[in-house]
Scaffold this active site. Sequence first.
Site, PDB file in Angstrom:
ATOM      1  NE  ARG A 197      38.461  62.451  48.597  1.00 39.51           N
ATOM      2  CZ  ARG A 197      39.786  62.652  48.639  1.00 39.51           C
ATOM      3  NH1 ARG A 197      40.616  61.714  48.231  1.00 39.51           N
ATOM      4  NH2 ARG A 197      40.276  63.791  49.097  1.00 39.51           N
ATOM      5  CE1 TYR A 220      25.423  47.316  32.501  1.00 39.35           C
ATOM      6  CE2 TYR A 220      27.274  48.479  33.478  1.00 39.35           C
ATOM      7  CZ  TYR A 220      25.929  48.414  33.161  1.00 39.35           C
ATOM      8  OH  TYR A 220      25.101  49.450  33.516  1.00 39.35           O
ATOM      9  CG  ASP A 261      32.282  42.519  36.392  1.00 45.72           C
ATOM     10  OD1 ASP A 261      31.669  41.948  37.314  1.00 45.72           O
ATOM     11  OD2 ASP A 261      31.867  43.560  35.837  1.00 45.72           O
ATOM     12  CE  LYS A 263      23.263  45.374  38.685  1.00 48.14           C
ATOM     13  NZ  LYS A 263      24.467  46.052  38.344  1.00 48.14           N
TER      14      LYS A 263
HETATM   15  N1  LCS Z   1      29.603  44.801  35.947  1.00 52.94           N
HETATM   16  C1  LCS Z   1      28.526  44.070  35.613  1.00 52.94           C
HETATM   17  C2  LCS Z   1      28.713  42.645  35.196  1.00 52.94           C
HETATM   18  C3  LCS Z   1      27.266  44.641  35.637  1.00 52.94           C
HETATM   19  O1  LCS Z   1      26.214  43.898  35.297  1.00 52.94           O
HETATM   20  C4  LCS Z   1      27.132  46.010  36.014  1.00 52.94           C
HETATM   21  C5  LCS Z   1      25.811  46.679  36.040  1.00 52.94           C
HETATM   22  C6  LCS Z   1      28.282  46.727  36.361  1.00 52.94           C
HETATM   23  C7  LCS Z   1      29.502  46.093  36.317  1.00 52.94           C
HETATM   24  C8  LCS Z   1      28.220  48.168  36.786  1.00 52.94           C
HETATM   25  O2  LCS Z   1      27.673  48.246  38.063  1.00 52.94           O
HETATM   26  P1  LCS Z   1      26.877  49.513  38.640  1.00 52.94           P
HETATM   27  O3  LCS Z   1      27.749  50.699  38.434  1.00 52.94           O
HETATM   28  O4  LCS Z   1      25.609  49.625  37.886  1.00 52.94           O
HETATM   29  O5  LCS Z   1      26.697  49.173  40.084  1.00 52.94           O
HETATM   30  N2  LCS Z   1      24.825  45.991  35.340  1.00 52.94           N
HETATM   31  C9  LCS Z   1      23.615  46.393  35.112  1.00 52.94           C
HETATM   32  C10 LCS Z   1      22.696  45.672  34.352  1.00 52.94           C
HETATM   33  O6  LCS Z   1      22.929  44.636  33.744  1.00 52.94           O
HETATM   34  N3  LCS Z   1      21.535  46.276  34.374  1.00 52.94           N
HETATM   35  O7  LCS Z   1      21.610  47.463  35.048  1.00 52.94           O
HETATM   36  C11 LCS Z   1      22.937  47.617  35.564  1.00 52.94           C
END
Ligand code: LCS
Length: 418
Positions: free
Chosen positions: A58, A111, A183, A208
Amino acid sequence: MSHALSAFESKLVHAGIAKDVHGSVVPPIYQTSTFAFESAQQGADRFAGKADGFIYTRLGNPTIRALEDCVAALEQGAGGIATASGMGAVSTAYLAMLRSGDHVVSTASVYGPSRTLMERHLSRFGVASTYVDTSDLDAVRGAMRAETRMVYIETPSNPMMQITDIPAIAELAHARGAVLVVDSTFASPYLQQPLLLGADVVLHSVTKFINGHADIVGGILVGRDQETTARLRQTMTLLGCNMDPHQAFMVHRGVKTLALRIERAQRNAVEIARWLEARPDIAWVRYIGLPSHPQYELAKRQMRGPGSMISFEMRGGFEAGKSLMNSVKLAALAVSLGGVETLIEHPASMTHSGVPQAERAEAGISDGLVRYSVGIEDVRDLIADLQQAFDGDRGHALGTDFGADFGSGNLAHPTVAT
Ligand code: LCS
């Protein structure tokens, strides 16, 4: 070894990878929860920070560290902190940098869950927030209060592809004693390096582009300096949202082809965006590589290229968008983005459904908006897929030119470290 690497593409392949006793070319998966000390003294020294070495997964693990060092090198920051998900990175940033009484200014079209976490949960701990169009500097200036301690921007934003001027916002935030968190998920470190433009923290959903293969969920934060990085790391380890070694191995494998994947997907996206824009049944297309994008010039200054995310509105509104989403055959109807495969989704009923309709509308996220994440397939197949979904299967004429005036010559800042 990483000090000898200067070009971004070389870092992608080599940064963070240390030699092990067997000469393993790829960092092995240290699938262990804990690390044995050679002596009680060594254990005590590691806990006291007087000796290097791992203690407990962790808190840190060699496979995870390899990925963290790689992404920190790509972003040219002081250190990386890998998290279980992108939301793990977002929550770590909020909780590490804010306290009761603080105020946050943020991008209206972030998001959805990043906004929900702030407005519904951080608010319970006395953190206030204002969401504005951060591409409008006056709106940001107007939203700042004496208690503003963080400006949190997403650029490009999800799903409106709005671009926020990172250096200008950094100046504004720092002048008021606030930190700037970016972000940068939609850009990836290949297209944009926010720390070089003045940000204090950059974060990604590595789910992503960084991983790129739609087989892992994960996140990462990179701090501008040691102090910020240490604070983020402590918060992450206390929250317990660490990445797992196997996850880190997968992401590190994926990141090596980041430049190749993005270049290819971006080429496809330029062609598809132009094709979409020329269609009479499309009301508008929002793609960073089109001159019709409201921050096209800013994007060229701040980013190496326009990337591969396209949002568009069909003239027939939601019903037309729904019919399109139900008719595509090659693109998968799925949320997420930035993978090698093309995906299509509907923000209002999917990724941004947690944000109330009025706030969505204010952020420009109309009910008819369709988001398209372009993959690395043959663009002719992708266009044929869209064409049959729009018109029925009548084939299509091939477009071949790639003339976006984005290119490495448009960089506002060096992308290489020395
Ligand atoms: N920041 C952005 C810009 C994102 O698009 C997402 C997820 C996150 C943070 C969060 O990331 P995760 O915890 O899912 O790894 N975006 C998503 C989307 O547009 N479609 O599904 C997930």
